[in-house]
Design a protein around this motif. Structure first.
Motif, PDB file in Angstrom:
ATOM      1  N   ALA A 147      -0.619 -17.975 -51.429  1.00 40.62           N
ATOM      2  CA  ALA A 147       0.641 -17.858 -50.509  1.00 40.62           C
ATOM      3  C   ALA A 147      -0.726 -16.754 -49.115  1.00 40.62           C
ATOM      4  CB  ALA A 147       1.814 -17.010 -50.402  1.00 40.62           C
ATOM      5  N   GLU A 148      -0.796 -15.832 -49.864  1.00 40.14           N
ATOM      6  CA  GLU A 148      -1.570 -14.985 -49.525  1.00 40.14           C
ATOM      7  C   GLU A 148      -2.876 -15.112 -48.540  1.00 40.14           C
ATOM      8  OE1 GLU A 148      -3.417 -12.151 -52.291  1.00 40.14           O
ATOM      9  OE2 GLU A 148      -4.239 -10.870 -50.663  1.00 40.14           O
ATOM     10  N   GLN A 149      -3.685 -16.557 -48.613  1.00 37.37           N
ATOM     11  CA  GLN A 149      -4.478 -17.287 -47.804  1.00 37.37           C
ATOM     12  C   GLN A 149      -3.572 -17.398 -46.894  1.00 37.37           C
ATOM     13  OE1 GLN A 149      -6.085 -19.586 -50.863  1.00 37.37           O
ATOM     14  NE2 GLN A 149      -8.270 -18.268 -51.431  1.00 37.37           N
ATOM     15  N   ALA A 150      -2.483 -18.301 -46.813  1.00 34.04           N
ATOM     16  CA  ALA A 150      -1.891 -18.686 -46.035  1.00 34.04           C
ATOM     17  C   ALA A 150      -1.651 -17.684 -45.325  1.00 34.04           C
ATOM     18  CB  ALA A 150      -0.472 -19.099 -45.785  1.00 34.04           C
ATOM     19  N   MET A 151      -1.124 -16.731 -44.634  1.00 30.78           N
ATOM     20  CA  MET A 151      -0.939 -15.419 -44.806  1.00 30.78           C
ATOM     21  C   MET A 151      -1.671 -15.135 -43.397  1.00 30.78           C
ATOM     22  SD  MET A 151       1.350 -12.053 -45.283  1.00 30.78           S
ATOM     23  CE  MET A 151       0.153 -10.771 -46.037  1.00 30.78           C
ATOM     24  N   VAL A 152      -2.916 -14.829 -44.245  1.00 36.61           N
ATOM     25  CA  VAL A 152      -4.132 -14.162 -43.702  1.00 36.61           C
ATOM     26  C   VAL A 152      -4.487 -14.651 -42.645  1.00 36.61           C
ATOM     27  CG1 VAL A 152      -6.712 -13.291 -44.161  1.00 36.61           C
ATOM     28  CG2 VAL A 152      -4.831 -12.677 -45.222  1.00 36.61           C
ATOM     29  N   ARG A 153      -4.689 -16.297 -42.803  1.00 34.44           N
ATOM     30  CA  ARG A 153      -5.055 -17.379 -41.925  1.00 34.44           C
ATOM     31  C   ARG A 153      -4.353 -17.209 -40.627  1.00 34.44           C
ATOM     32  NH1 ARG A 153      -4.870 -23.594 -42.775  1.00 34.44           N
ATOM     33  NH2 ARG A 153      -2.982 -23.588 -42.623  1.00 34.44           N
ATOM     34  N   ARG A 154      -2.898 -17.385 -40.395  1.00 35.98           N
ATOM     35  CA  ARG A 154      -2.131 -16.908 -39.955  1.00 35.98           C
ATOM     36  C   ARG A 154      -1.980 -16.007 -38.737  1.00 35.98           C
ATOM     37  NH1 ARG A 154       2.873 -18.030 -37.212  1.00 35.98           N
ATOM     38  NH2 ARG A 154       3.599 -16.806 -36.407  1.00 35.98           N
ATOM     39  N   GLU A 155      -2.251 -14.675 -39.744  1.00 36.03           N
ATOM     40  CA  GLU A 155      -2.731 -13.868 -38.716  1.00 36.03           C
ATOM     41  C   GLU A 155      -4.294 -13.456 -38.064  1.00 36.03           C
ATOM     42  OE1 GLU A 155      -3.052 -10.112 -41.695  1.00 36.03           O
ATOM     43  OE2 GLU A 155      -0.770 -10.068 -42.277  1.00 36.03           O
ATOM     44  N   ARG A 156      -4.968 -14.551 -38.583  1.00 37.36           N
ATOM     45  CA  ARG A 156      -6.380 -14.962 -37.764  1.00 37.36           C
ATOM     46  C   ARG A 156      -6.052 -15.092 -36.531  1.00 37.36           C
ATOM     47  NH1 ARG A 156     -10.294 -18.974 -38.413  1.00 37.36           N
ATOM     48  NH2 ARG A 156     -11.847 -18.390 -37.931  1.00 37.36           N
ATOM     49  N   MET A 157      -5.329 -16.081 -36.641  1.00 39.59           N
ATOM     50  CA  MET A 157      -4.977 -16.906 -35.702  1.00 39.59           C
ATOM     51  C   MET A 157      -4.375 -17.002 -34.538  1.00 39.59           C
ATOM     52  SD  MET A 157      -3.695 -21.041 -37.793  1.00 39.59           S
ATOM     53  CE  MET A 157      -2.985 -21.387 -35.716  1.00 39.59           C
ATOM     54  N   LEU A 158      -3.344 -15.576 -35.328  1.00 40.57           N
ATOM     55  CA  LEU A 158      -3.119 -14.787 -33.545  1.00 40.57           C
ATOM     56  C   LEU A 158      -3.576 -14.020 -33.197  1.00 40.57           C
ATOM     57  CD1 LEU A 158       0.506 -13.627 -35.461  1.00 40.57           C
ATOM     58  CD2 LEU A 158       0.160 -14.797 -33.397  1.00 40.57           C
ATOM     59  N   ALA A 159      -4.456 -13.480 -34.173  1.00 36.07           N
ATOM     60  CA  ALA A 159      -5.454 -12.735 -33.516  1.00 36.07           C
ATOM     61  C   ALA A 159      -6.322 -13.508 -32.265  1.00 36.07           C
ATOM     62  CB  ALA A 159      -6.173 -11.576 -35.004  1.00 36.07           C
ATOM     63  N   ILE A 160      -6.759 -14.151 -33.015  1.00 29.41           N
ATOM     64  CA  ILE A 160      -8.188 -14.910 -32.183  1.00 29.41           C
ATOM     65  C   ILE A 160      -7.641 -15.508 -30.819  1.00 29.41           C
ATOM     66  CG2 ILE A 160      -9.189 -16.812 -32.162  1.00 29.41           C
ATOM     67  CD1 ILE A 160     -10.042 -17.018 -34.741  1.00 29.41           C
ATOM     68  N   ARG A 161      -6.018 -16.091 -30.765  1.00 33.33           N
ATOM     69  CA  ARG A 161      -5.415 -16.765 -29.485  1.00 33.33           C
ATOM     70  C   ARG A 161      -5.576 -15.130 -28.664  1.00 33.33           C
ATOM     71  NH1 ARG A 161      -1.071 -21.550 -32.379  1.00 33.33           N
ATOM     72  NH2 ARG A 161      -3.241 -22.022 -32.709  1.00 33.33           N
ATOM     73  N   SER A 162      -4.869 -13.987 -29.534  1.00 37.44           N
ATOM     74  CA  SER A 162      -4.503 -12.589 -29.116  1.00 37.44           C
ATOM     75  C   SER A 162      -5.565 -11.963 -28.115  1.00 37.44           C
ATOM     76  CB  SER A 162      -3.832 -11.572 -29.322  1.00 37.44           C
ATOM     77  OG  SER A 162      -3.621 -10.596 -28.709  1.00 37.44           O
ATOM     78  N   LYS A 163      -6.446 -12.140 -28.863  1.00 36.96           N
ATOM     79  CA  LYS A 163      -8.094 -11.219 -28.004  1.00 36.96           C
ATOM     80  C   LYS A 163      -8.810 -12.611 -26.995  1.00 36.96           C
ATOM     81  CE  LYS A 163      -7.981  -8.074 -30.456  1.00 36.96           C
ATOM     82  NZ  LYS A 163      -7.503  -6.853 -30.376  1.00 36.96           N
ATOM     83  N   VAL A 164      -8.623 -13.651 -27.218  1.00 36.47           N
ATOM     84  CA  VAL A 164      -9.275 -14.569 -26.261  1.00 36.47           C
ATOM     85  C   VAL A 164      -8.421 -14.489 -24.403  1.00 36.47           C
ATOM     86  CG1 VAL A 164      -9.059 -17.511 -25.353  1.00 36.47           C
ATOM     87  CG2 VAL A 164     -10.391 -16.600 -28.193  1.00 36.47           C
ATOM     88  N   GLU A 165      -6.464 -14.611 -25.448  1.00 36.35           N
ATOM     89  CA  GLU A 165      -6.376 -14.710 -23.963  1.00 36.35           C
ATOM     90  C   GLU A 165      -6.531 -13.233 -23.208  1.00 36.35           C
ATOM     91  OE1 GLU A 165      -1.758 -14.271 -22.711  1.00 36.35           O
ATOM     92  OE2 GLU A 165      -2.632 -15.147 -24.634  1.00 36.35           O
ATOM     93  N   ALA A 166      -7.095 -12.131 -24.102  1.00 37.39           N
ATOM     94  CA  ALA A 166      -6.984 -10.834 -23.104  1.00 37.39           C
ATOM     95  C   ALA A 166      -8.710 -10.970 -22.200  1.00 37.39           C
ATOM     96  CB  ALA A 166      -7.183  -9.718 -24.481  1.00 37.39           C
ATOM     97  N   LEU A 167      -9.509 -11.741 -22.899  1.00 36.27           N
ATOM     98  CA  LEU A 167     -10.382 -11.388 -22.072  1.00 36.27           C
ATOM     99  C   LEU A 167     -10.746 -11.363 -20.735  1.00 36.27           C
ATOM    100  CD1 LEU A 167     -12.596 -14.188 -24.170  1.00 36.27           C
ATOM    101  CD2 LEU A 167     -13.233 -11.859 -24.181  1.00 36.27           C
TER     102      LEU A 167
END
Length: 218
Positions: A147-167
């Motif tokens: 469950a912890e790994q899944a949460m970390v992966r979700r946070e990573r996906m959100l962060a990547i998409r957010s940062k790409v959008e902010a470029l």
């Protein structure tokens, strides 16, 4: 019935059309997309149908990463093919078909982003949305992740998409075409009307920004 409605009906029909007519025949070389577009230009409807069927999903994916809205992505992708169809008479096979296609898509995506910049929703990741890397959905049980790994992966996906959008716009377009559309430097350069060296610099700056902003996830 309006012309637009007729056009959209045509696209829906095209999305389910058979591609057998343009598949490689044993011992024969299949035509390039540029050659198929020339057939469409000459009035071959099945040629246009084939191109719609081949590039519909990549176009929707490209538009979704720009618009962050599924309905808008579908509409924008349809508009791309409508413009391709309406512009078929002026098509010249001077470059790859994908270069022409992505130029149309890029112009539409940039215009849409500018027109909706005050109403764009925050970046969200649906639980039903497939993971970019694995194709799996987050809500599906994954026997390999805690469950912890899944949460970390979700946070990573959100962060990547957010940062790409902010470029910056040009960097975001280049990253989406390079990482998600698997286009090479020359193709991206042709779409953005830049030199290859300028495109490499653009991507280098974008990836350096992402690497710095996402280092906690690396």
């Amino acid at each position: 019935m309006s012309t637009a409605a007729l056009d959209r009906g045509m696209l829906i029909s095209a999305a389910t059309a058979s591609s057998a007519a343009f598949s490689a025949v044993a011992g024969a070389e299949s035509p390039s997309d540029a050659e198929i577009m020339l057939r469409a230009k000459a009035g071959d409807q099945s040629a246009f149908d084939y191109l719609v069927q081949k590039y519909r999903r990549p176009m929707v994916s490209f538009m979704y990463r720009m618009a962050r809205n599924s309905a808008a992505a579908e509409d924008l992708a349809q508009e791309v093919f409508l413009r391709v169809y309406r512009s078929r008479a002026s098509y010249e096979a001077n470059a790859k078909f994908t270069t022409w296609l992505y130029r149309i898509a890029t112009n539409l995506a940039v215009n849409h982003a500018r027109d909706t910049r005050h109403e764009r929703p925050e970046v969200q990741v649906s639980l039903d949305e497939p993971d970019d890397d694995t194709g799996a959905t987050l809500e599906l049980p994954d026997g390999h992740l805690t469950a912890e790994q899944a949460m970390v992966r979700r946070e990573r996906m959100l962060a990547i998409r957010s940062k790409v959008e902010a470029l910056p716009e040009q960097q975001r377009l280049a990253v989406i075409m390079h990482k998600y559309q698997q286009m090479d430097y020359k193709q991206i350069a042709d779409v953005l009307k830049k030199s290859e060296s300028a495109t490499k610099s653009l991507l280098f700056r974008a990836y350096e920004t992402l690497r710095e902003q996402l280092k906690e996830f690396v």
